[in-house]
Each structure stands twice: as C-alpha cells, then as structure tokens.
Scaffold this motif. Structure first.
Motif, PDB file in Angstrom:
ATOM      1  N   ILE A  43      21.882   7.126  30.263  1.00 46.96           N
ATOM      2  CA  ILE A  43      22.488   5.720  29.860  1.00 46.96           C
ATOM      3  C   ILE A  43      22.436   4.342  30.717  1.00 46.96           C
ATOM      4  CG2 ILE A  43      24.546   3.928  29.398  1.00 46.96           C
ATOM      5  CD1 ILE A  43      25.464   6.240  27.427  1.00 46.96           C
ATOM      6  N   ILE A  44      21.227   3.991  29.916  1.00 51.52           N
ATOM      7  CA  ILE A  44      21.004   2.464  30.706  1.00 51.52           C
ATOM      8  C   ILE A  44      21.776   1.636  30.544  1.00 51.52           C
ATOM      9  CG2 ILE A  44      19.222   0.509  31.138  1.00 51.52           C
ATOM     10  CD1 ILE A  44      16.778   2.307  30.827  1.00 51.52           C
ATOM     11  N   THR A  45      22.595   1.020  31.724  1.00 51.52           N
ATOM     12  CA  THR A  45      24.357  -0.076  31.591  1.00 51.52           C
ATOM     13  C   THR A  45      23.253  -1.457  32.046  1.00 51.52           C
ATOM     14  OG1 THR A  45      25.037   1.793  31.698  1.00 51.52           O
ATOM     15  CG2 THR A  45      26.245  -0.287  32.177  1.00 51.52           C
ATOM     16  N   LEU A  46      23.263  -2.018  30.618  1.00 54.67           N
ATOM     17  CA  LEU A  46      23.499  -4.063  30.990  1.00 54.67           C
ATOM     18  C   LEU A  46      24.382  -4.441  30.565  1.00 54.67           C
ATOM     19  CD1 LEU A  46      19.529  -4.128  29.078  1.00 54.67           C
ATOM     20  CD2 LEU A  46      19.943  -3.771  31.601  1.00 54.67           C
ATOM     21  N   GLY A  47      25.899  -4.081  31.047  1.00 50.83           N
ATOM     22  CA  GLY A  47      26.972  -4.436  30.919  1.00 50.83           C
ATOM     23  C   GLY A  47      27.754  -5.285  32.003  1.00 50.83           C
ATOM     24  N   VAL A  48      28.682  -4.343  33.120  1.00 51.93           N
ATOM     25  CA  VAL A  48      29.198  -5.069  34.255  1.00 51.93           C
ATOM     26  C   VAL A  48      28.609  -6.304  34.651  1.00 51.93           C
ATOM     27  CG1 VAL A  48      30.648  -4.758  35.634  1.00 51.93           C
ATOM     28  CG2 VAL A  48      30.621  -3.428  33.357  1.00 51.93           C
ATOM     29  N   GLY A  49      28.838  -7.182  34.624  1.00 49.01           N
ATOM     30  CA  GLY A  49      28.615  -7.782  35.622  1.00 49.01           C
ATOM     31  C   GLY A  49      28.541  -7.621  36.965  1.00 49.01           C
ATOM     32  N   GLU A  50      27.755  -6.384  37.588  1.00 47.42           N
ATOM     33  CA  GLU A  50      27.859  -6.678  38.727  1.00 47.42           C
ATOM     34  C   GLU A  50      25.957  -6.636  39.632  1.00 47.42           C
ATOM     35  OE1 GLU A  50      30.566  -3.207  42.054  1.00 47.42           O
ATOM     36  OE2 GLU A  50      30.032  -3.005  39.705  1.00 47.42           O
ATOM     37  N   PRO A  51      26.091  -6.933  40.603  1.00 46.34           N
ATOM     38  CA  PRO A  51      25.348  -6.797  41.463  1.00 46.34           C
ATOM     39  C   PRO A  51      24.608  -5.561  41.236  1.00 46.34           C
ATOM     40  CG  PRO A  51      26.681  -8.641  42.448  1.00 46.34           C
ATOM     41  CD  PRO A  51      27.477  -8.037  42.004  1.00 46.34           C
ATOM     42  N   ASP A  52      23.236  -5.109  41.420  1.00 46.51           N
ATOM     43  CA  ASP A  52      22.692  -3.872  41.763  1.00 46.51           C
ATOM     44  C   ASP A  52      22.008  -3.846  43.317  1.00 46.51           C
ATOM     45  OD1 ASP A  52      20.987  -5.382  41.713  1.00 46.51           O
ATOM     46  OD2 ASP A  52      19.001  -3.424  41.301  1.00 46.51           O
ATOM     47  N   PHE A  53      22.689  -4.728  44.252  1.00 48.66           N
ATOM     48  CA  PHE A  53      22.739  -4.696  45.986  1.00 48.66           C
ATOM     49  C   PHE A  53      23.391  -4.581  46.069  1.00 48.66           C
ATOM     50  CE2 PHE A  53      19.590  -7.982  44.060  1.00 48.66           C
ATOM     51  CZ  PHE A  53      18.339  -7.809  44.996  1.00 48.66           C
TER      52      PHE A  53
END
Length: 402
Positions: A43-53
């Motif tokens: 699953i690709i998640t575009l959900g929780v508002g969290e930086p991927d850095f």
C-alpha cells in the motif's frame, strides 16, 4: 471504589463509568481509516500528515549530546528561556510578530497541546467555537471536551477554500466566543493574503472574538510568504498564535510546539500546563533550539522538495480528470472526486482495497469535505508517481462501471 465486574458479578458495563461526552466523541477519522492499512507493504500511503524526511542529523546530535551531559531534568514550566528567546526572534524575523519570551510564550507538547490549553482556558460551557471547514479533525472534539459548541463555517473550492468575512459573519451568534483559523490549511492547502485577512479582522473586532491561529504550516507556503493573523493591525492582543516544529523541521515525534499571546492569557494557560504536563521534554527543547539556530537551511531545502511534489501531484490529478485546486501551503492536495459519483468514504475504501493507495476521505474534515480526498504529498516522487498511476487506473475503472 470501582471493582472489576467479573469479581462482583455485576453486569454493568465498564463504559457506564465514562463521561457521556467522551463516549459520544468519535475516534479520529484519519487514524481509524489508516488502521486498515496495517503493515501491508504493497500500500502507498498518502495519508498521515508527516514529512518523509528524517530530522536533520545535527538536530539529533544536539539531543544526544544533551543526554550525554545529563540534561534529563525538568525545565521551566514555560520552557527553556533560550528556546523561548529563539522562538521570539524567529517569529519577529520571519513573520513580523514580536512576543516577549518572558511572559508571552509557552513551549508545549506539540501544537496539539497548545490548542487544547487555549480552548480549555477560554471556554465556558455553551460557548460557540467557529471553525472554517473543511478543518483539521481535532478542533471540534477538543472544543466539545471543553464544553464548547463547535460551529462550522463553510468554505468552498471555488474560493480556494479561503474563509470569507461574509461566511464568518453569517455563523456568529450571541454565544460565539472563539474562532480557530488554520492557514495554511490542513486539509486543503489554502492560504490567506494580508488583504484577505483585513475584512476577517474587522468581523473579529466587531463581535469581540478571540482567535486561535494555528500556524503550524506557516513555513510551508509556495507562492508568497505566510501572513500571520497576529501581524494584522489590532489583532495581536486578541490572537493566540500556535505553532511548532513538527512539519517544517521534520520533527513530528519530538512533540515540541509553542503558543504565544497576551500575558494574561498565557498566564492562565500556563497554570493548566503546569498541572497537566509540567513542561515539554528537555531533550526535545534542546533539539528545537538547534533547529532554530542552525537548521533554517535544511528547512528551506525540504520546502523546495515539497514544492516540486506539489506541482507534480496537482498536475497528476488534473491529467486523471479530477478537479484539483492548487494548494499554496502545507503539503496536502484536496482533489474533488465528485465526477466519479462515489462518496468520499466509498472512494477511499475502494481505492485502498482495490488499488492499494491510502488517502483520507474528505468528509472526516467536516461536511464541506464530502466529495473530496486529502492526499499528502510529503512522500517521495517515485511513490507519488506510482500512486497517481494507481489512482488513474481506479478512476478509469469507475468510469467504465458507469
């Protein structure tokens, strides 16, 4: 004394001991939906508002060094003086708002605690809290827990989801007391200009309201510099400014936020803070100080990356055939899925189960979010491209079904 019902033979449910108000509050629509994702790696998640850095190394190193020196004690209830001074200087330099670090700033456990403190200090049961919608999912529940009555103020895609003076005025009653303003907006990415704030300020002043300005995404604006509501003439004294380090500095798990305001308001909120959490974690405050002192370059580089992804995802949705206004702040796109004929819930659930993309149904952000989908673009370009391809395939399949 409460005893276990199995010991007493009492058939009374444990939930009967809970306050009715708490029982009535639904769980977070975001977290509830993403519990379905679990550990599924496909699953690709575009959900929780969290930086991927990851938090920059020098910020983490400052924390590690503080631990090696034994900095594990309580700090001042309001936060380390050096950090409050740095926050004061930063806000003045970046956003033209000046606060005295001695009595106008509290360092909190994330921006979420700051919002909770503000509402608990301000609300008398029955007070109405005006919230432009679509809105961040926590505002209404926190207001309700404090005895307030959340009132949605409608915003629309045709206006780029900006709150208008007319809509705000139409929502005001004699019980109105507080307005929560979140710009740049979660979930829509909308921003407000100086000129757009002025009529809002007139309504606030006319009705003698207090504002909680949640500006956690202030650094993440792409077409122009953020305008703090507290910088608008006559608004500083009636505004509680909330922000933090989670989004712009990639420090979500550190849980360091802050709130700024009139000394009398801050003193009241500090009392609640003292009795509930005492102070924000010392090591997190050290990291936040390092981020403000030496981390502005990394912040800007992360923002440049978000801007690239922003353009990619908006164009991607438009190429798929989904209307999507251009978000000018934060890191969310809010495309309309109304053309598919599906509700937000059904679209999101089917997209997850059939095409393995997780996004948040717009209705969890209030009735004005129905027919939309919140997609965070705080993930890699590779992931975004794959997610857009999957969403495109899903939309094509829905169209064929019709």
């Amino acid at each position: 004394m409460i005893v276990n019902e199995q010991t007493t033979g009492n058939n009374k449910k444990m939930t009967s001991y809970l306050a009715p108000l708490v029982q009535q509050i639904p769980p977070s629509g975001i977290r509830k939906f993403f519990d379905l994702v679990g550990d599924n790696k496909d699953i690709i998640t575009l959900g929780v508002g969290e930086p991927d850095f990851v938090t920059p190394w020098h910020v983490r190193e400052a924390c590690v060094y503080s631990l090696e020196r034994g900095m594990t004690s309580y700090t001042s209830n309001a936060g380390m003086p050096k950090l409050r001074e740095a926050i004061s200087d930063y806000l003045h330099t970046q956003f033209d708002t000046k606060y005295d670090p001695k009595d106008e700033i509290i360092v909190t456990v994330g921006g979420s605690e700051a919002i909770d403190l503000a509402l608990r200090a301000l609300i008398v049961p029955g007070d109405e809290i005006l919230i432009p919608e679509p809105s961040y999912v926590a505002y209404s529940p926190i207001a309700s827990i404090g005895g307030g009555v959340p009132v949605g103020v409608e915003t629309y895609a045709k206006d780029q989801f900006k709150v208008t003076a007319e809509a705000l005025e139409a929502s005001i009653t004699p019980k109105s007391k507080v307005v929560i303003l979140c710009y740049p907006s979660n979930p829509t990415g909308a921003i407000m200009t100086y000129e757009e704030w002025l009529p809002i300020a007139e309504v606030i002043k006319k009705h003698d309201l207090i504002v909680i300005a949640d500006e956690i995404y202030a650094e993440l604006t792409y077409t122009q510099k953020h305008v703090s509501f507290a910088s608008i003439p006559d608004m500083k004294e009636r505004t509680i400014l909330v922000s933090g380090f989670s989004k712009a500095f990639a420090m979500t798990g550190w849980r360091i936020g802050y709130m700024c305001g009139h000394p009398e308001l801050i003193a009241a909120m500090l009392k609640i803070h003292q009795y509930t959490v005492m102070c924000a974690p010392a090591m997190g405050q050290v990291a936040a100080l390092e981020a403000l002192t030496n981390g502005l370059g990394e912040k800007d580089r992360m923002m440049e990356s978000y801007n690239q992804r922003r353009r990619l995802i908006v164009q991607g949705f438009r190429d798929i055939g989904l209307d999507c206004h251009e978000p000018q702040g934060a890191f969310y796109a809010f495309p309309s899925i109304q053309k598919t004929g599906l509700t937000s819930d059904v679209f999101a659930e089917r997209l997850l189960t059939e095409n393995k993309v997780a996004a948040v149904p717009g209705n969890v952000f209030g009735p004005q979010g129905e027919g939309f989908l919140r997609c965070s673009y705080a993930t890699s370009v590779t992931q975004l491209n794959e997610a857009l391809e999957r969403i495109g395939n899903f939309v094509y399949k829905i169209q064929k079904e019709g």
